[in-house]
Design a protein around this motif. Structure first.
Motif, short mmCIF file in Angstrom:
data_model
loop_
_atom_site.label_atom_id
_atom_site.label_comp_id
_atom_site.label_asym_id
_atom_site.label_seq_id
_atom_site.Cartn_x
_atom_site.Cartn_y
_atom_site.Cartn_z
N GLY A 118 0.81 -1.21 0.00
CA GLY A 118 0.00 0.00 0.00
C GLY A 118 0.84 1.26 0.00
N THR A 119 0.16 2.39 0.09
CA THR A 119 0.85 3.67 0.09
C THR A 119 1.45 3.93 1.46
OG1 THR A 119 -1.14 4.86 0.73
CG2 THR A 119 -0.74 4.59 -1.64
N ARG A 120 2.24 4.95 1.57
CA ARG A 120 2.90 5.30 2.82
C ARG A 120 1.85 5.60 3.90
NH1 ARG A 120 7.38 9.96 3.03
NH2 ARG A 120 8.80 8.70 4.20
N LYS A 121 0.81 6.34 3.51
CA LYS A 121 -0.24 6.69 4.46
C LYS A 121 -0.96 5.43 4.95
CE LYS A 121 -4.33 9.61 4.83
NZ LYS A 121 -5.25 10.49 4.11
N GLU A 122 -1.25 4.50 4.03
CA GLU A 122 -1.92 3.25 4.42
C GLU A 122 -1.06 2.42 5.35
OE1 GLU A 122 -2.66 1.55 0.63
OE2 GLU A 122 -4.50 2.68 0.30
N ARG A 123 0.25 2.36 5.10
CA ARG A 123 1.14 1.59 5.98
C ARG A 123 1.20 2.22 7.37
NH1 ARG A 123 4.37 1.73 1.39
NH2 ARG A 123 5.75 3.24 2.38
N LYS A 124 1.21 3.57 7.43
CA LYS A 124 1.26 4.26 8.70
C LYS A 124 -0.01 4.01 9.50
CE LYS A 124 2.23 8.83 10.60
NZ LYS A 124 2.44 10.24 10.29
N GLU A 125 -1.17 4.05 8.83
CA GLU A 125 -2.44 3.78 9.50
C GLU A 125 -2.50 2.34 9.98
OE1 GLU A 125 -5.42 4.82 6.69
OE2 GLU A 125 -5.14 6.99 6.97
N ARG A 169 0.04 0.45 10.85
CA ARG A 169 0.93 0.34 12.01
C ARG A 169 0.25 0.89 13.26
NH1 ARG A 169 5.15 3.49 10.42
NH2 ARG A 169 5.34 2.31 8.52
N ALA A 170 -0.44 2.04 13.13
CA ALA A 170 -1.13 2.63 14.27
C ALA A 170 -2.27 1.72 14.74
CB ALA A 170 -1.67 4.00 13.91
N ALA A 171 -3.00 1.12 13.82
CA ALA A 171 -4.08 0.22 14.18
C ALA A 171 -3.55 -1.03 14.87
CB ALA A 171 -4.88 -0.17 12.94
N ALA A 172 -2.40 -1.50 14.44
CA ALA A 172 -1.82 -2.68 15.08
C ALA A 172 -1.41 -2.37 16.51
CB ALA A 172 -0.61 -3.17 14.28
N GLN A 173 -0.92 -1.16 16.77
CA GLN A 173 -0.55 -0.79 18.13
C GLN A 173 -1.79 -0.61 19.01
OE1 GLN A 173 1.93 2.65 17.69
NE2 GLN A 173 3.73 1.45 17.11
N ARG A 174 -2.85 -0.08 18.43
CA ARG A 174 -4.09 0.12 19.19
C ARG A 174 -4.70 -1.21 19.58
NH1 ARG A 174 -6.55 4.36 15.44
NH2 ARG A 174 -6.32 2.53 14.19
N ASP A 175 -4.65 -2.17 18.71
CA ASP A 175 -5.30 -3.46 18.93
C ASP A 175 -4.34 -4.51 19.48
OD1 ASP A 175 -7.58 -2.33 17.91
OD2 ASP A 175 -7.24 -3.08 15.87
N ALA A 176 -3.32 -4.06 20.19
CA ALA A 176 -2.34 -5.01 20.73
C ALA A 176 -3.01 -5.88 21.78
CB ALA A 176 -1.17 -4.25 21.34
N VAL A 177 -2.70 -7.17 21.72
CA VAL A 177 -3.28 -8.14 22.64
C VAL A 177 -2.14 -8.86 23.33
CG1 VAL A 177 -4.71 -10.21 22.79
CG2 VAL A 177 -5.28 -8.42 21.16
N ALA A 178 -2.30 -9.03 24.62
CA ALA A 178 -1.30 -9.80 25.37
C ALA A 178 -1.35 -11.24 24.89
CB ALA A 178 -1.60 -9.72 26.86
N PRO A 179 -0.22 -11.93 24.89
CA PRO A 179 -0.17 -13.28 24.32
C PRO A 179 -1.18 -14.25 24.93
CG PRO A 179 2.04 -12.52 24.81
CD PRO A 179 1.10 -11.49 25.33
N GLY A 180 -1.41 -14.20 26.24
CA GLY A 180 -2.32 -15.16 26.86
C GLY A 180 -3.72 -14.61 27.08
#
Length: 150
Positions: free
Chosen positions: A87-94, A96-107
């Motif tokens: 994707g575009t730079r903006k899409e990759r940045k979004e 990455r931000a979504a992945a950090q927001r939806d971080a889940v602890a392993p267990g």
């Protein structure tokens, strides 16, 4: 002038073939051949053939086609690189931000939302069962249920 003559001859020949086809009682095919035969003469009458002849012998027109070709190659190259990178730079940045927001602890079975008002209940340890032949079949199902807190 010669292009117009050639187009007229092609149209006349096509209409002759259409007449022979219609004589053989194949009217649908004859109508289709007649339609194709009228295209060259229609192009001559609209001036498209003259414009194409002028364009074919114009160095500026060929340079313009070259510039259009380079632009097309650049577009296709950037699309290929964009697809490879995801994707575009903006899409990759979004993303990455979504992945950090939806971080889940392993267990964990639910996303971490910060400090909660009550501590999470830990599942009680199960007593060990005697090994049976059917336990192996359901171990993966049990793992999935434990993961979802059921």
């Amino acid at each position: 002038m010669i292009a117009e003559t050639v187009c007229s001859a092609v149209s006349a020949a096509g209409l002759g073939i259409a007449a022979v086809t219609a004589y053989r009682k194949r009217f649908l095919t004859a109508a289709r051949i007649a339609a194709y035969s009228l295209v060259p003469i229609g192009l001559v009458m609209t001036g498209v053939v003259e414009w194409l002849a002028d364009t074919a012998f114009s160095p500026v027109a060929w340079a313009g086609f070259a510039v259009l070709g380079v632009a097309w190659v650049l577009f296709m190259t950037t699309r290929a690189v964009e697809r490879r990178r995801g994707g575009t730079r903006k899409e990759r940045k979004e993303a990455r931000a979504a992945a950090q927001r939806d971080a889940v602890a392993p267990g964990a079975s639910a996303p971490s939302l910060g400090t909660g008002s009550r501590p999470a209940a830990e599942p009680a340890a199960r007593p060990a069962k005697a090994s049976r032949g059917g336990d192996d079949d359901f171990s993966d199902i049990e793992a999935i249920l434990k993961k979802h807190g059921i």
